[in-house]
Scaffold this motif. Structure first.
Motif, mmCIF file in Angstrom:
data_model
loop_
_atom_site.group_PDB
_atom_site.id
_atom_site.type_symbol
_atom_site.label_atom_id
_atom_site.label_comp_id
_atom_site.label_asym_id
_atom_site.label_seq_id
_atom_site.Cartn_x
_atom_site.Cartn_y
_atom_site.Cartn_z
ATOM 1 N N ASP A 10 0.827 -1.214 0.000
ATOM 2 C CA ASP A 10 0.000 0.000 0.000
ATOM 3 C C ASP A 10 0.863 1.266 0.000
ATOM 4 O OD1 ASP A 10 -2.318 -1.514 -0.072
ATOM 5 O OD2 ASP A 10 -2.532 -1.588 2.102
ATOM 6 N N CYS A 54 -5.302 -9.887 -3.546
ATOM 7 C CA CYS A 54 -4.605 -8.604 -3.442
ATOM 8 C C CYS A 54 -4.317 -8.110 -4.852
ATOM 9 C CB CYS A 54 -3.270 -8.784 -2.719
ATOM 10 S SG CYS A 54 -3.441 -9.045 -0.961
ATOM 11 N N LYS A 55 -3.787 -6.895 -4.955
ATOM 12 C CA LYS A 55 -3.320 -6.407 -6.250
ATOM 13 C C LYS A 55 -1.813 -6.535 -6.228
ATOM 14 C CE LYS A 55 -5.243 -3.105 -9.431
ATOM 15 N NZ LYS A 55 -5.952 -1.858 -9.575
ATOM 16 N N TYR A 60 -4.715 -8.487 -10.160
ATOM 17 C CA TYR A 60 -5.373 -9.173 -9.042
ATOM 18 C C TYR A 60 -4.890 -10.615 -8.949
ATOM 19 C CZ TYR A 60 -8.503 -5.210 -9.160
ATOM 20 O OH TYR A 60 -9.000 -3.950 -9.123
ATOM 21 N N GLU A 75 -0.981 -4.148 -3.191
ATOM 22 C CA GLU A 75 -2.010 -3.385 -2.470
ATOM 23 C C GLU A 75 -2.865 -4.412 -1.757
ATOM 24 O OE1 GLU A 75 -4.187 -0.653 -5.083
ATOM 25 O OE2 GLU A 75 -2.397 -0.660 -6.336
ATOM 26 N N ASN A 77 -5.142 -3.274 1.146
ATOM 27 C CA ASN A 77 -6.242 -2.720 1.935
ATOM 28 C C ASN A 77 -7.012 -1.605 1.252
ATOM 29 O OD1 ASN A 77 -6.397 -4.314 4.232
ATOM 30 N ND2 ASN A 77 -4.561 -3.366 5.075
ATOM 31 N N THR A 78 -7.133 -1.653 -0.067
ATOM 32 C CA THR A 78 -7.953 -0.630 -0.723
ATOM 33 C C THR A 78 -9.418 -1.007 -0.500
ATOM 34 O OG1 THR A 78 -8.091 -1.847 -2.803
ATOM 35 C CG2 THR A 78 -6.209 -0.356 -2.545
ATOM 36 N N PRO A 79 -10.340 -0.030 -0.505
ATOM 37 C CA PRO A 79 -11.762 -0.359 -0.310
ATOM 38 C C PRO A 79 -12.232 -1.410 -1.320
ATOM 39 C CG PRO A 79 -11.430 2.021 -0.274
ATOM 40 C CD PRO A 79 -10.105 1.420 -0.656
ATOM 41 N N GLU A 80 -11.708 -1.331 -2.547
ATOM 42 C CA GLU A 80 -12.121 -2.283 -3.584
ATOM 43 C C GLU A 80 -11.717 -3.718 -3.201
ATOM 44 O OE1 GLU A 80 -9.740 -2.130 -7.027
ATOM 45 O OE2 GLU A 80 -11.334 -2.790 -8.381
#
Ligand code: SF4
Ligand code: SF4
Length: 423
Positions: A10, A54-55, A60, A75, A77-80
């Motif tokens: 992140d 995760c990304k 993904y 990434e 913890n993104t909202p998506e």
């Protein structure tokens, strides 16, 4: 000594041993990536449940099958991504038949725990209610296919002393199920069988006569959760006039009345509630008909017959805000156990073949004045628009009244992990 490498989570840089599993490397820096099938000792990782999505370098993918290397950018913890993970777990609940209050694994179940961890209150996907086999043929175990998430752990980890597999995948694609080699299963010791029951992340593998349930407060994960509370989306509050008493109606449809008992569990706190609200139509007041429009309607239970539908539609018409309380109202709950069985078979079982039926009984009661049984139990939101859902079996009194006060009077709402439950 292992080579160190720099990687990014992140947008922040961290250090780890090169080749370390990403889930472990993130955890070492206090970042929790949820997973149901990942276990350190399984190499290569199974990568079956997809909860750890995760990304990874812009694409993904599951974190549990990724090794850390220099320059890796992820990434988590993104909202998506949080929403995607939640959706994966919701799909597991909707695809299987999970009735936590009657499950031998409740309170010690990884899937249930993941639901709590991700704040799954209700599945946004329709429940399939497929009629799946429960395999009683093995000597020691019962395989409850309704709860299997096909994580593959049992296939890869349960062997006899001779090194023979006990579980295997059979069929392909959507038809895949976990089969038992009955001969090998009979070779397992009691301890090995119990180990299989424990390693299954759900209650799919049950050893006859064994049960691992734990009450709330003593659930395996109660003290290990990474969540402390859930701040749900801001509640749309009503115009609050503290001097005006709000009118509340309640009803119990296809439920056990447990949610109403929970409502009363605030004990003397009911006196404070009575200062703020007046009860209209409700089993609590025994008022049978609405005396006027209400600010809030609380509905316990889903719809199993035509009368339930009529009452629910009337509640929707007469209440500004409709809140469904408890698992039965939210998605059908325990009464929906009959949804996997044709209605005619349920009626025959209840009236002709049950332990309390007279021998030779041939009559299934029917009268045109009796409410018609529906083909299955329906969640309230399948019949009318629902404004809020409070999960739980039953939800605690504190949780219910906190939500009610927040909606009616604008009191601050936060849901503590300890109050969030559906077992
Ligand atoms: S405790 Fe776990 S396996 Fe059992 S019904 Fe609930 S989610 Fe499914
Ligand atoms: S039975 Fe349990 S361990 Fe085996 S695949 Fe299904 S969920 Fe996983």
């Amino acid at each position: 000594m292992k080579k160190k490498c720099a990687f990014w989570i992140d947008g922040k840089s961290y250090e780890a041993d090169e080749g370390e599993n990403l889930v472990d490397a993130a955890l070492a820096h206090q970042m929790f990536i949820p997973s149901l099938c990942y276990h350190k000792h399984l190499e290569p990782p199974l990568g079956t449940c997809r909860t750890c999505i995760c990304k990874i370098n812009g694409k993904y993918g599951p974190a549990c099958t990724e090794k850390v290397h220099d320059g890796l950018k992820i990434e988590i913890n993104t909202p998506e991504l949080l929403d995607m993970r939640k959706a994966v777990v919701e799909m597991m609940f909707a695809e299987g038949n999970h009735f936590c209050p009657s499950c031998e694994k409740s309170g010690a179940c990884d899937l249930q725990h993941m639901g709590y961890e991700l704040g799954v209150a209700t599945a946004r996907f329709p429940h399939l209610f497929e009629d799946r086999l429960i395999d009683f043929k093995a000597k020691r175990m019962i395989m409850e296919h309704n709860r299997c998430i096909k994580c593959r752990r049992c296939v890869e980890e349960v062997f006899t002393d001779e090194g023979k597999r006990v579980f295997m995948y059979v069929n392909r694609g959507n038809e895949t199920v976990v089969g038992i080699d009955y001969e090998q299963e009979s070779q397992l010791t009691e301890a090995q069988a119990l180990h299989a029951m424990k390693l299954c992340p759900t209650g799919a593998i049950i050893v006859r006569g064994e049960s691992l349930p734990r009450p709330m407060g003593d659930r395996v994960f109660d003290n290990q959760s990474v969540q402390k509370d859930f701040h749900s989306a801001p509640i749309q509050q009503m115009e609050a006039d503290p001097k005006e008493k709000k009118r509340v109606a309640t009803v119990s449809l296809a439920g056990c009345f447990g949610c109403h008992m929970s409502l009363l569990d605030i004990d003397t706190g009911i006196l404070d509630v009575a200062e703020l609200v007046s009860f209209d139509k409700s089993p609590l007041t025994d008022i049978k008909k609405f005396s006027g429009r209400c600010h809030l309607g609380l509905v316990e239970g889903g719809c199993c017959n035509s009368h339930n539908i009529e009452v629910l539609q009337n509640f929707r018409k007469m209440c500004d805000v409709l809140v469904v309380v408890g698992e039965c109202a939210v998605w059908g709950g325990v009464p929906a156990m009959r949804n996997t069985i044709p209605l005619s078979e349920c009626l025959e079982e209840a009236y002709l073949h049950s332990l309390t039926s007279e021998t030779g009984e041939t009559i299934i009661p029917y009268h045109e004045d009796l409410p018609k049984m529906l083909d299955r139990v329906y969640a309230c939101n399948e019949i009318v628009r629902v404004d809020y859902s409070i999960p739980g079996c039953p939800p605690s009194a504190e949780h219910i009244w906190k939500a009610v006060k927040s909606i009616l009077f604008g009191a601050e709402f936060s849901l503590l992990y300890a109050e969030f439950k559906y077992d």
